[in-house]
Design a protein around this motif. Sequence first.
Motif, PDB file in Angstrom:
ATOM      1  N   LYS A  49       1.203  -1.285  -0.003  1.00  0.00           N
ATOM      2  CA  LYS A  49      -0.118  -0.167  -0.719  1.00  0.00           C
ATOM      3  C   LYS A  49       1.188   1.343  -0.014  1.00  0.00           C
ATOM      4  O   LYS A  49       0.352   2.023  -0.723  1.00  0.00           O
ATOM      5  CB  LYS A  49      -0.822  -0.516   1.737  1.00  0.00           C
ATOM      6  N   SER A  50       2.086   1.190   0.912  1.00  0.00           N
ATOM      7  CA  SER A  50       3.494   2.606   0.839  1.00  0.00           C
ATOM      8  C   SER A  50       3.697   2.764  -0.425  1.00  0.00           C
ATOM      9  O   SER A  50       3.330   3.340  -1.138  1.00  0.00           O
ATOM     10  CB  SER A  50       3.576   1.959   1.827  1.00  0.00           C
ATOM     11  N   MET A  51       4.133   1.153  -0.867  1.00  0.00           N
ATOM     12  CA  MET A  51       4.387   1.676  -2.406  1.00  0.00           C
ATOM     13  C   MET A  51       4.118   2.452  -3.728  1.00  0.00           C
ATOM     14  O   MET A  51       3.667   2.782  -4.103  1.00  0.00           O
ATOM     15  CB  MET A  51       5.128  -0.148  -2.971  1.00  0.00           C
ATOM     16  N   LEU A  52       2.491   1.991  -3.379  1.00  0.00           N
ATOM     17  CA  LEU A  52       1.214   2.047  -4.282  1.00  0.00           C
ATOM     18  C   LEU A  52       1.129   3.527  -4.473  1.00  0.00           C
ATOM     19  O   LEU A  52       0.847   4.288  -5.285  1.00  0.00           O
ATOM     20  CB  LEU A  52       0.119   1.307  -3.892  1.00  0.00           C
ATOM     21  N   ALA A  53       1.124   3.845  -2.842  1.00  0.00           N
ATOM     22  CA  ALA A  53       0.897   5.191  -2.660  1.00  0.00           C
ATOM     23  C   ALA A  53       2.096   6.375  -2.902  1.00  0.00           C
ATOM     24  O   ALA A  53       1.681   7.684  -3.293  1.00  0.00           O
ATOM     25  CB  ALA A  53       0.691   5.969  -0.985  1.00  0.00           C
ATOM     26  N   ARG A  54       3.486   5.732  -3.313  1.00  0.00           N
ATOM     27  CA  ARG A  54       4.268   7.026  -3.935  1.00  0.00           C
ATOM     28  C   ARG A  54       4.188   7.611  -5.095  1.00  0.00           C
ATOM     29  O   ARG A  54       3.963   6.592  -6.559  1.00  0.00           O
ATOM     30  CB  ARG A  54       6.022   5.972  -4.221  1.00  0.00           C
ATOM     31  N   THR A  55       4.580   8.530  -5.276  1.00  0.00           N
ATOM     32  CA  THR A  55       4.709   9.475  -6.919  1.00  0.00           C
ATOM     33  C   THR A  55       5.765   9.714  -7.583  1.00  0.00           C
ATOM     34  O   THR A  55       5.713   9.614  -8.851  1.00  0.00           O
ATOM     35  CB  THR A  55       3.733  10.378  -6.718  1.00  0.00           C
ATOM     36  N   HIS A  56       7.057   9.504  -6.551  1.00  0.00           N
ATOM     37  CA  HIS A  56       7.616   9.797  -7.305  1.00  0.00           C
ATOM     38  C   HIS A  56       8.613   9.160  -6.671  1.00  0.00           C
ATOM     39  O   HIS A  56       8.794   8.795  -5.647  1.00  0.00           O
ATOM     40  CB  HIS A  56       8.477  11.305  -7.320  1.00  0.00           C
ATOM     41  N   LEU A 111       7.070   8.562 -11.046  1.00  0.00           N
ATOM     42  CA  LEU A 111       6.790   6.521 -10.662  1.00  0.00           C
ATOM     43  C   LEU A 111       5.488   7.047 -11.739  1.00  0.00           C
ATOM     44  O   LEU A 111       4.128   5.989 -11.150  1.00  0.00           O
ATOM     45  CB  LEU A 111       7.025   5.855  -9.825  1.00  0.00           C
ATOM     46  N   ASN A 112       5.380   6.730 -13.284  1.00  0.00           N
ATOM     47  CA  ASN A 112       4.337   6.235 -13.761  1.00  0.00           C
ATOM     48  C   ASN A 112       4.791   5.560 -15.243  1.00  0.00           C
ATOM     49  O   ASN A 112       6.051   5.603 -15.492  1.00  0.00           O
ATOM     50  CB  ASN A 112       3.616   7.610 -14.173  1.00  0.00           C
ATOM     51  N   ALA A 113       4.325   5.043 -16.420  1.00  0.00           N
ATOM     52  CA  ALA A 113       4.855   4.292 -17.199  1.00  0.00           C
ATOM     53  C   ALA A 113       5.059   5.565 -17.899  1.00  0.00           C
ATOM     54  O   ALA A 113       4.533   6.540 -18.050  1.00  0.00           O
ATOM     55  CB  ALA A 113       3.366   3.196 -18.171  1.00  0.00           C
TER      56      ALA A 113
END
Length: 210
Positions: free
Chosen positions: A134-141, A148-150
Amino acid sequence: MPAGPSLPHNPSIRRWQVKANPANYPEQLTEKESGLFWMKVNKAGPWPLQKNCQGKCWTWTAGRVNEGYGRFYLRGGKPLAHRLSYVLRNGSVGDELKIDHLCRNRSCVNPDHLEPVTDAVNTRRGRLPLVAGKSMLARTHCPRGHLLNAPNLRADDVKHGRRGCLSCARARSKYHDFKRRGIILDPDDFRRVSDAFYREIMGPEALETP
């Protein structure tokens, strides 16, 4: 009056964790018991997030222990609802095995979402990976500011529900390649290499600020 079986003295061990008593998990229920059990189950529960589960979760709607597992009063015992559901479908399970929720929903009693595993496997799959996920999914950078995006996500990480920076992963690979040749990159060099990979992946203006 003789005393009943005592629980472990370690206060960190919950009652539901005590060694399972096979007598509490019959492979068949009477018609009345079956009716009482299934009337406490909502088979129109949520769809699991995990792709390795078939069908919706069957949510236990009655009493639960503090950790969220359903509990059913049966023949003087208090078996865990999900373990009983699995036994009713698949037969008895050795008391050295835990019943793991593949759907990560502790209130689910859908036997298709349950799997008997060792205590070590159950612990490895448990709450810590779930919280970390859950913590990892909340990361944006990433820590170096890369989005952190395709397409800047490692394919293997995406497959396993993680979000890893592809630019930094390629920079680490380059770092180890240099190290094998006796060249050590300092932190500033590493950042320049990772930023270069980021621009290559996301476009030449990716790191420019407006």
